[in-house]
Design a protein around this motif. Structure first.
Motif, PDB file in Angstrom:
ATOM      1  N   UNK A 249      18.017  -0.440 -13.338  1.00 46.53           N
ATOM      2  CA  UNK A 249      17.479   0.246 -14.551  1.00 46.53           C
ATOM      3  C   UNK A 249      17.057  -0.703 -15.795  1.00 46.53           C
ATOM      4  N   UNK A 250      17.514  -1.739 -16.154  1.00 46.40           N
ATOM      5  CA  UNK A 250      17.310  -2.560 -17.018  1.00 46.40           C
ATOM      6  C   UNK A 250      15.989  -3.100 -16.924  1.00 46.40           C
ATOM      7  N   UNK A 251      15.584  -3.418 -15.408  1.00 42.49           N
ATOM      8  CA  UNK A 251      14.259  -3.861 -15.199  1.00 42.49           C
ATOM      9  C   UNK A 251      13.118  -2.841 -15.185  1.00 42.49           C
ATOM     10  N   UNK A 252      13.356  -1.593 -15.275  1.00 42.88           N
ATOM     11  CA  UNK A 252      12.543  -0.397 -15.257  1.00 42.88           C
ATOM     12  C   UNK A 252      11.812  -0.423 -13.992  1.00 42.88           C
ATOM     13  N   UNK A 253      12.463  -0.592 -12.833  1.00 44.87           N
ATOM     14  CA  UNK A 253      11.994  -0.303 -11.470  1.00 44.87           C
ATOM     15  C   UNK A 253      11.833   1.301 -11.252  1.00 44.87           C
ATOM     16  N   UNK A 254      11.185   1.560 -10.219  1.00 47.70           N
ATOM     17  CA  UNK A 254      10.749   2.673  -9.905  1.00 47.70           C
ATOM     18  C   UNK A 254      11.029   3.085  -8.386  1.00 47.70           C
ATOM     19  N   UNK A 255      11.472   2.151  -7.697  1.00 45.67           N
ATOM     20  CA  UNK A 255      11.667   2.337  -6.201  1.00 45.67           C
ATOM     21  C   UNK A 255      12.353   1.185  -5.634  1.00 45.67           C
ATOM     22  N   UNK A 256      13.070   1.492  -4.503  1.00 46.30           N
ATOM     23  CA  UNK A 256      13.622   0.505  -3.794  1.00 46.30           C
ATOM     24  C   UNK A 256      13.264   0.110  -2.335  1.00 46.30           C
ATOM     25  N   UNK A 257      13.248  -0.960  -2.110  1.00 44.56           N
ATOM     26  CA  UNK A 257      13.059  -1.747  -0.790  1.00 44.56           C
ATOM     27  C   UNK A 257      14.045  -2.139  -0.291  1.00 44.56           C
ATOM     28  N   UNK A 258      14.651  -2.038   0.850  1.00 40.67           N
ATOM     29  CA  UNK A 258      15.639  -2.742   1.515  1.00 40.67           C
ATOM     30  C   UNK A 258      15.427  -3.588   2.675  1.00 40.67           C
ATOM     31  N   UNK A 259      15.721  -4.853   2.725  1.00 43.35           N
ATOM     32  CA  UNK A 259      15.344  -5.463   3.771  1.00 43.35           C
ATOM     33  C   UNK A 259      16.429  -6.211   4.429  1.00 43.35           C
ATOM     34  N   UNK A 260      16.479  -6.054   5.713  1.00 46.11           N
ATOM     35  CA  UNK A 260      17.528  -6.674   6.316  1.00 46.11           C
ATOM     36  C   UNK A 260      18.450  -5.737   7.123  1.00 46.11           C
ATOM     37  N   UNK A 261      19.756  -6.152   7.483  1.00 47.35           N
ATOM     38  CA  UNK A 261      20.629  -5.144   8.200  1.00 47.35           C
ATOM     39  C   UNK A 261      20.984  -3.919   7.487  1.00 47.35           C
TER      40      UNK A 261
ATOM     41  N   UNK B 128       0.810  -1.346   0.075  1.00 47.65           N
ATOM     42  CA  UNK B 128       0.101   0.104  -0.011  1.00 47.65           C
ATOM     43  C   UNK B 128       0.937   1.221  -0.076  1.00 47.65           C
ATOM     44  N   UNK B 129       2.091   1.187   0.847  1.00 45.12           N
ATOM     45  CA  UNK B 129       2.709   2.388   0.593  1.00 45.12           C
ATOM     46  C   UNK B 129       3.321   2.645  -0.455  1.00 45.12           C
ATOM     47  N   UNK B 130       3.779   1.430  -1.566  1.00 48.31           N
ATOM     48  CA  UNK B 130       4.441   1.788  -2.690  1.00 48.31           C
ATOM     49  C   UNK B 130       3.341   2.117  -3.516  1.00 48.31           C
ATOM     50  N   UNK B 131       2.101   1.634  -3.477  1.00 43.85           N
ATOM     51  CA  UNK B 131       1.186   2.061  -4.264  1.00 43.85           C
ATOM     52  C   UNK B 131       0.790   3.703  -4.126  1.00 43.85           C
ATOM     53  N   UNK B 132       0.689   3.934  -2.991  1.00 45.65           N
ATOM     54  CA  UNK B 132       0.590   5.644  -2.521  1.00 45.65           C
ATOM     55  C   UNK B 132       1.633   6.301  -3.161  1.00 45.65           C
ATOM     56  N   UNK B 133       2.986   5.811  -3.265  1.00 44.54           N
ATOM     57  CA  UNK B 133       3.856   6.472  -3.774  1.00 44.54           C
ATOM     58  C   UNK B 133       4.143   6.478  -5.573  1.00 44.54           C
ATOM     59  N   UNK B 134       3.296   5.537  -5.941  1.00 42.38           N
ATOM     60  CA  UNK B 134       3.252   5.549  -7.324  1.00 42.38           C
ATOM     61  C   UNK B 134       4.117   4.560  -8.043  1.00 42.38           C
ATOM     62  N   UNK B 135       4.567   3.667  -7.182  1.00 43.19           N
ATOM     63  CA  UNK B 135       5.402   2.668  -7.677  1.00 43.19           C
ATOM     64  C   UNK B 135       4.875   1.473  -8.101  1.00 43.19           C
ATOM     65  N   UNK B 136       5.008   1.109  -9.057  1.00 35.38           N
ATOM     66  CA  UNK B 136       4.415  -0.280  -9.647  1.00 35.38           C
ATOM     67  C   UNK B 136       5.445  -1.391 -10.037  1.00 35.38           C
ATOM     68  N   UNK B 137       6.703  -0.919  -9.979  1.00 35.09           N
ATOM     69  CA  UNK B 137       7.717  -1.935 -10.078  1.00 35.09           C
ATOM     70  C   UNK B 137       8.884  -1.620  -9.028  1.00 35.09           C
ATOM     71  N   UNK B 138       9.197  -2.633  -8.121  1.00 39.06           N
ATOM     72  CA  UNK B 138      10.436  -2.202  -7.256  1.00 39.06           C
ATOM     73  C   UNK B 138      11.523  -2.974  -7.353  1.00 39.06           C
ATOM     74  N   UNK B 139      12.610  -2.615  -6.792  1.00 35.07           N
ATOM     75  CA  UNK B 139      13.839  -3.395  -6.416  1.00 35.07           C
ATOM     76  C   UNK B 139      13.881  -3.714  -4.898  1.00 35.07           C
TER      77      UNK B 139
END
Length: 143
Positions: A102-114, A42-53
């Motif tokens: 860039x090659x995948x056409x992502x629009x945002x990042x999600x980092x999970x972990x440390x 939902x957070x990604x959707x509100x930010x207009x992200x349809x493809x994420x890394x």
């Protein structure tokens, strides 16, 4: 000389502290706590992200990423998962993440972990934002 240097550094810090309050800083949006994985789509959707890394380490990627990947799929958000971040990520790792982003056409990042996946994702995001500036030139004050 030592007192003169100390006075200079303290003055610089005071002026920088006041000046920093006038700048527009982007604030990260940490999502933590019970049920946080279900809130990310939902957070990604509100930010207009349809493809994420999604950036994780090897162990975190195997243990924690599958529930997030399922939640993203249910929400219709595409995801590219980079799970090869090592401890103390190298510039090579950051460049691999940037290239895949860039090659995948992502629009945002999600980092999970440390800290290592987060540092690698921040480095890759900086390279995406400033594609002509190498990582080595991004260090320093206000860079």
């Amino acid at each position: 000389m030592n007192n003169l240097k100390r006075a200079y550094y303290r003055s610089f810090q005071a002026v920088f502290n006041i000046g920093a309050r006038c700048l527009r800083w982007r604030r990260p949006i940490p999502v933590i706590g019970a049920g946080s994985i279900q809130r990310i789509p939902e957070l990604l959707r509100r930010c207009g992200v349809s493809r994420v890394m999604l950036v994780t380490g090897r162990r975190t990627g195997a243990a924690l990423a599958p529930p997030l990947l399922e939640a993203l799929e249910r929400a219709g958000i595409g995801c590219v998962h980079f799970s090869q971040v090592e401890a103390n990520p190298t510039v090579t790792t950051v460049e691999q993440i940037r290239k895949l982003y860039v090659e995948s056409g992502c629009q945002g990042f999600v980092a999970m972990g440390g800290g290592s996946p987060m540092d690698a994702a921040k480095g890759a995001a900086a390279r995406v934002a400033r594609p002509r500036t190498p990582i080595g030139k991004m260090a320093g004050l206000l860079k």
